[in-house]
Write a protein that holds these residues in place. Sequence first.
Motif, PDB file in Angstrom:
ATOM      1  N   TRP A 238      -5.572  -6.752  -5.993  1.00  0.00           N
ATOM      2  CA  TRP A 238      -4.818  -7.509  -4.991  1.00  0.00           C
ATOM      3  C   TRP A 238      -5.732  -7.828  -3.818  1.00  0.00           C
ATOM      4  N   LEU A 239      -5.603  -9.035  -3.310  1.00  0.00           N
ATOM      5  CA  LEU A 239      -6.467  -9.510  -2.236  1.00  0.00           C
ATOM      6  C   LEU A 239      -5.634 -10.219  -1.180  1.00  0.00           C
ATOM      7  N   GLU A 240      -6.015 -10.041   0.084  1.00  0.00           N
ATOM      8  CA  GLU A 240      -5.363 -10.750   1.190  1.00  0.00           C
ATOM      9  C   GLU A 240      -6.359 -11.715   1.820  1.00  0.00           C
ATOM     10  N   SER A 241      -5.987 -12.989   1.901  1.00  0.00           N
ATOM     11  CA  SER A 241      -6.840 -13.994   2.542  1.00  0.00           C
ATOM     12  C   SER A 241      -5.971 -15.026   3.243  1.00  0.00           C
ATOM     13  N   ALA A 242      -6.206 -15.204   4.539  1.00  0.00           N
ATOM     14  CA  ALA A 242      -5.442 -16.199   5.304  1.00  0.00           C
ATOM     15  C   ALA A 242      -5.811 -17.615   4.885  1.00  0.00           C
ATOM     16  N   ILE A 243      -7.058 -17.797   4.429  1.00  0.00           N
ATOM     17  CA  ILE A 243      -7.544 -19.148   4.114  1.00  0.00           C
ATOM     18  C   ILE A 243      -7.953 -19.239   2.644  1.00  0.00           C
ATOM     19  N   LEU A 244      -7.110 -18.732   1.782  1.00  0.00           N
ATOM     20  CA  LEU A 244      -7.394 -18.689   0.344  1.00  0.00           C
ATOM     21  C   LEU A 244      -7.767 -20.060  -0.206  1.00  0.00           C
TER      22      LEU A 244
ATOM     23  N   GLU B 205       0.826  -1.207   0.000  1.00  0.00           N
ATOM     24  CA  GLU B 205       0.000   0.000   0.000  1.00  0.00           C
ATOM     25  C   GLU B 205       0.861   1.258   0.000  1.00  0.00           C
ATOM     26  N   LYS B 206       2.047   1.178   0.648  1.00  0.00           N
ATOM     27  CA  LYS B 206       2.974   2.309   0.606  1.00  0.00           C
ATOM     28  C   LYS B 206       3.479   2.557  -0.813  1.00  0.00           C
ATOM     29  N   ARG B 207       3.410   1.518  -1.655  1.00  0.00           N
ATOM     30  CA  ARG B 207       3.822   1.642  -3.054  1.00  0.00           C
ATOM     31  C   ARG B 207       2.638   1.989  -3.964  1.00  0.00           C
ATOM     32  N   GLY B 208       1.488   2.242  -3.364  1.00  0.00           N
ATOM     33  CA  GLY B 208       0.330   2.664  -4.144  1.00  0.00           C
ATOM     34  C   GLY B 208      -0.608   1.548  -4.567  1.00  0.00           C
ATOM     35  N   ILE B 209      -0.424   0.340  -4.008  1.00  0.00           N
ATOM     36  CA  ILE B 209      -1.294  -0.792  -4.354  1.00  0.00           C
ATOM     37  C   ILE B 209      -2.305  -1.004  -3.232  1.00  0.00           C
ATOM     38  N   SER B 210      -3.581  -0.886  -3.559  1.00  0.00           N
ATOM     39  CA  SER B 210      -4.640  -1.136  -2.585  1.00  0.00           C
ATOM     40  C   SER B 210      -4.908  -2.637  -2.525  1.00  0.00           C
ATOM     41  N   VAL B 211      -5.016  -3.172  -1.312  1.00  0.00           N
ATOM     42  CA  VAL B 211      -5.220  -4.610  -1.123  1.00  0.00           C
ATOM     43  C   VAL B 211      -6.564  -4.851  -0.438  1.00  0.00           C
ATOM     44  N   TYR B 212      -7.373  -5.694  -1.049  1.00  0.00           N
ATOM     45  CA  TYR B 212      -8.692  -6.059  -0.517  1.00  0.00           C
ATOM     46  C   TYR B 212      -8.499  -7.022   0.656  1.00  0.00           C
ATOM     47  N   ASP B 213      -9.053  -6.686   1.808  1.00  0.00           N
ATOM     48  CA  ASP B 213      -8.918  -7.486   3.027  1.00  0.00           C
ATOM     49  C   ASP B 213     -10.165  -8.352   3.195  1.00  0.00           C
TER      50      ASP B 213
END
Length: 197
Positions: free
Chosen positions: A108-114, A29-37
């Motif tokens: 971009w997406l973040e998932s612990a249980i992808l 995100e600091k590099r400008g990429i938004s990540v879906y939580d």
Amino acid sequence: MNLMERALQRFAITGGIGSGKSYVCHLLEKRGISVYDCDEAAKRLMRSDKSLQMMLQHLIGGDVCRNGIIEKRVLAAFLLENDAHKQAVNDIVHPAVANDFMLSNFQWLESAILFESGFNRRVKFNHVVCVSAPLEMRVRRIMERDSITRESALQWIDRQMPQEEIEKRADFVIVNDGHANLETQIDKMFVDFNWEI
């Protein structure tokens, strides 16, 4: 790769509890990429999506939702009864989250249980990134973050897919062991994925 091809790409970031996924997402995100939580999205949808609330009421009972608010205590008790209950709730919530992601502008997406949730089957990802860390480091992070015992931290880890299995299924592994340089690894990931900031 042209802009249209890049705009259609989707990336998933996963890894076991305590691996440091959220920190890697913060660096992105600091590099400008938004990540879906996914976790935050699930909470938001359970608060706001009336059809999802109705499905949960039909499954669990009317007292799981009062005045449009999910009763966490009732939901938690149902989830903890057995794995079938947990799966039944997941079968309602996970498709709603996947649909929400697909309708969003996130790539971009973040998932612990992808993999456990089947999210990787509901959404086609061009690349999957695994964030990994040594077991003892993960245990320590979980204990500090959640103020729980070592035994409880290990139980949470044991409930998830083994880190080695996630690494095998991923296209790229970021090692978050406190020694390997995360920024350098992210740079390499971008090169491998042909992604330019």
